[in-house]
Motif scaffolding. Structure first.
Motif, PDB file in Angstrom:
ATOM      1  N   LYS A  58       0.849  -1.191   0.000  1.00 19.88           N
ATOM      2  CA  LYS A  58       0.000   0.000   0.000  1.00 19.88           C
ATOM      3  C   LYS A  58       0.881   1.236   0.000  1.00 19.88           C
ATOM      4  O   LYS A  58       1.800   1.349   0.805  1.00 19.88           O
ATOM      5  N   ILE A  59       0.558   2.144  -0.911  1.00 19.84           N
ATOM      6  CA  ILE A  59       1.313   3.385  -1.064  1.00 19.84           C
ATOM      7  C   ILE A  59       0.325   4.543  -1.057  1.00 19.84           C
ATOM      8  O   ILE A  59      -0.729   4.463  -1.689  1.00 19.84           O
ATOM      9  N   ASN A  60       0.687   5.599  -0.348  1.00 16.95           N
ATOM     10  CA  ASN A  60      -0.143   6.794  -0.316  1.00 16.95           C
ATOM     11  C   ASN A  60       0.787   7.999  -0.313  1.00 16.95           C
ATOM     12  O   ASN A  60       1.778   8.016   0.411  1.00 16.95           O
ATOM     13  N   PHE A  61       0.473   8.994  -1.145  1.00 11.45           N
ATOM     14  CA  PHE A  61       1.239  10.236  -1.129  1.00 11.45           C
ATOM     15  C   PHE A  61       0.427  11.367  -1.742  1.00 11.45           C
ATOM     16  O   PHE A  61      -0.588  11.139  -2.384  1.00 11.45           O
ATOM     17  N   ASN A  62       0.894  12.587  -1.493  1.00  8.44           N
ATOM     18  CA  ASN A  62       0.286  13.775  -2.073  1.00  8.44           C
ATOM     19  C   ASN A  62       1.216  14.329  -3.145  1.00  8.44           C
ATOM     20  O   ASN A  62       2.432  14.217  -3.029  1.00  8.44           O
ATOM     21  N   VAL A  63       0.626  14.929  -4.154  1.00  3.79           N
ATOM     22  CA  VAL A  63       1.392  15.528  -5.242  1.00  3.79           C
ATOM     23  C   VAL A  63       1.094  17.010  -5.282  1.00  3.79           C
ATOM     24  O   VAL A  63      -0.060  17.431  -5.221  1.00  3.79           O
ATOM     25  N   SER A  64       2.146  17.808  -5.360  1.00  5.68           N
ATOM     26  CA  SER A  64       1.959  19.245  -5.561  1.00  5.68           C
ATOM     27  C   SER A  64       2.756  19.647  -6.786  1.00  5.68           C
ATOM     28  O   SER A  64       3.838  19.129  -7.049  1.00  5.68           O
TER      29      SER A  64
END
Length: 189
Positions: A133-139
């Motif tokens: 499981k991978i979770n991240f935010n992109v800006s």
């Protein structure tokens, strides 16, 4: 004339004998039993699974999208894997999706976002079972606010992806050197 035919026939016969003898020599080695083949396949799959976990932890992978499901009408749409993907490399991410040809800004009929990863979370499978499981935010300069991305990867490399509030996307999680993508230009970065 008869002598030429005899020479050709004897040459052909020699080739057949030598060729069949060579095949016998090549096959005279140890043949794997069914159990040995299964064990070898299992070890290969375990090795590939470990590699997928390493790629996720090291933040160096590509997920090529193959289809998505429209949540409104339940229809499944196939996607061009070369044009629809997420490419992660360290703290950088490229998200590219096809769009209506009139809304294209990347030269390939879609949108390409080159961004930065924030709050990267990697969760390895428990007891080597389950999923990565991978979770991240992109800006990025093209998004007004951070976009959240969730990726779940099964043992076979099959991944499910959600980008913000998008419909469920499915694809293949892979080593960047094994991928085949066409990268569009980013006008805004």
């Amino acid at each position: 004339m008869k002598q030429t035919i005899r020479l050709l026939f004897s040459g052909l016969l020699t080739l057949i004998i030598v060729g069949s003898h060579a095949q016998v020599d090549m096959n005279s080695g140890h043949k794997m039993t069914r159990q040995e083949k299964k064990l070898a396949e299992k070890k290969q799959k375990e090795k590939e699974w470990k590699l997928l976990q390493e790629l996720a932890e090291e933040k160096s992978y590509i997920v090529q999208f193959s289809r998505f499901t429209n949540t409104r009408n339940g229809k499944i749409y196939n996607l061009n894997r070369r044009l629809n993907f997420i490419a992660v490399n360290g703290d950088r991410v490229i998200i590219q999706v096809e769009t209506n040809q009139y809304l294209s800004d990347n030269g390939l009929g879609g949108i390409t976002i080159d961004g930065t990863i924030n709050n990267y979370k990697f969760q390895e499978p428990k007891n080597n079972k389950g999923a990565i499981k991978i979770n991240f935010n992109v800006s990025s300069e093209t998004t007004f606010r951070g976009t959240n991305i969730n990726i779940t990867v099964g043992k076979d490399g099959f991944a499910t992806i959600t980008v913000g509030n998008s419909p469920l996307i499915v694809g293949d999680f892979m080593n960047p050197k094994d991928s085949d993508i066409n990268l569009g230009v980013t006008f805004w970065n």
